[in-house]
Design an enzyme around this catalytic site. Sequence first.
Site, PDB file in Angstrom:
ATOM      1  N   HIS A 230       0.809  -1.220   0.000  1.00 57.93           N
ATOM      2  CA  HIS A 230       0.000   0.000   0.000  1.00 57.93           C
ATOM      3  C   HIS A 230       0.841   1.267   0.000  1.00 57.93           C
ATOM      4  CE1 HIS A 230       0.548  -0.333   4.476  1.00 57.93           C
ATOM      5  NE2 HIS A 230       0.568   0.979   4.388  1.00 57.93           N
ATOM      6  N   ASP A 265       0.079  -7.708   1.204  1.00 59.74           N
ATOM      7  CA  ASP A 265       0.486  -6.318   1.418  1.00 59.74           C
ATOM      8  C   ASP A 265       2.007  -6.185   1.484  1.00 59.74           C
ATOM      9  OD1 ASP A 265       0.056  -3.605   1.625  1.00 59.74           O
ATOM     10  OD2 ASP A 265      -0.113  -3.632   3.812  1.00 59.74           O
ATOM     11  N   SER A 345       4.878   2.248   8.000  1.00 57.99           N
ATOM     12  CA  SER A 345       4.568   1.095   7.148  1.00 57.99           C
ATOM     13  C   SER A 345       5.768   0.707   6.298  1.00 57.99           C
ATOM     14  CB  SER A 345       3.386   1.426   6.243  1.00 57.99           C
ATOM     15  OG  SER A 345       2.222   1.638   7.000  1.00 57.99           O
TER      16      SER A 345
END
Length: 489
Positions: A230, A265, A345
């Site tokens: 993402h 992901d 992230s």
Amino acid sequence: MQPSTPPAPAPEPEQQAAFGRPAAVDGSFGGDRPAPAPRPVPAPPPEAVLRAFAPRDGATGLGEPPGGRPVQRRTAAAPFWKPDAASDPWRDPHAPAALGAPAQYPQEPPQPQAGPVVLDPKGRRKLRVRDLSVRLTVLALLSLLLVGMVGGTTAWYLGRTADEAPLLAEGTQLSEVSPGTSREPGSIADIADRVMPAVVSIEVQLASAGATGSGVVVDAAGGYIVTNNHVISGAADVPGAEIRAVFSDGSGSAARIVGRDPASDLAVLKVEKPGLVAASLGTAGDLVVGDPVVAIGSPLGLAGTVTSGIVSALDRPVRLSGEGSDTNAVISAVQTDAPINPGNSGGALVDASGAVIGINTAIASVAGNGTTGGSIGLGFAIPVDTVRDIAEELISTGTAVHASLGVNARTVTDGTRDGALVLNVEPGSGAAEAGVQEQDVVIAVDGEPIVSSEELAVEVDAREPGETVTLELVRGGSSREVDVTLGVA
């Protein structure tokens, strides 16, 4: 003359029979009893007593004492009941009782005291001002006035003549102390110093927007960097999009997408830069709840940020749906309370030895109404074992393969048992061939209890395509088992 008493009435015959004297008895009932003995006559008092108490000087009885007051004797002219006896409460037994006023004791007037020091009613010494002489009062006031004038004059003189301290002091040196901090091997400072060179900041630049995240160098020779899908999915297949990796020394390099996997992901980037430092990859299988961990990344665009915490849970099923990306994954996450914020992230979660045990991916947040949430002490990382497998597939083939059951499900409960309700079955899938139907509730996979749709997805994803699993289903109130051969997602 006394009034005559009327004669008693004659007794009735019944009384006479009960209480009358029998006819054969004459006289009283006790007439024949012997007479009582006469009382003894007391002996005369001794002669000495008679001489001591005999009347003097021919007196014949009690009289007035010598020089005494005559004794008032009661006579017929002065009866006990006086005319006011009826109104005297002490004599009238029918007089009402009442409380009178308290006793009044006469108080002696205070004795005048000579001033100026007197005693108050409690015996304390006090100064009575009115007894002070005019001379003494004037002398005290003049003394106070003189003291005030001398003090004020002295303060004024010292304030005008004293020199002010200089504002600047040339050559001033502040005190120093020798460093007392000991950074032993294994400390957070030591871990951060060793891992920081392997963690990079990821900058994504689009035509009208940008994004930031983090990444970890996993292969120094090949220049491969692992991050989250993402973080970079917005730049995939977009002309003019740029991805740049910024290293801990401040240098940067353009990065290309090697492969990305929305189902986990994860994504892999490649940079052309010599001298890279790769992170050491550990294993999540040895982790236990409570182990210390350190998170390193670029939260909120602040590169090189280090936070610490512990492993707060393991094998936590977490659904990931990256906003603005094609990520749609369910991971069996490592949960940590190390503060993680947007921008972390793709960064590293390392253990006490400095080995990477997870890739920071998501946070739990209470934000709403379109606002961006921050850390509330619940962060999630993809276990490094999953990262290693997916990264190797992406570097080798550019894609990653996952097992598929062929159903869409959601979490349900009947109050006593939880499970995953099958919403639809894909035609031609392994579930369809095994006879799985809509409205079936999956409660176990190969004997492992299933309490949510996320746990079902995690159990299937942990297997390879072509494997056969046994599903325990609840259909129509009864349970049954079916064998399903997993397909390819």
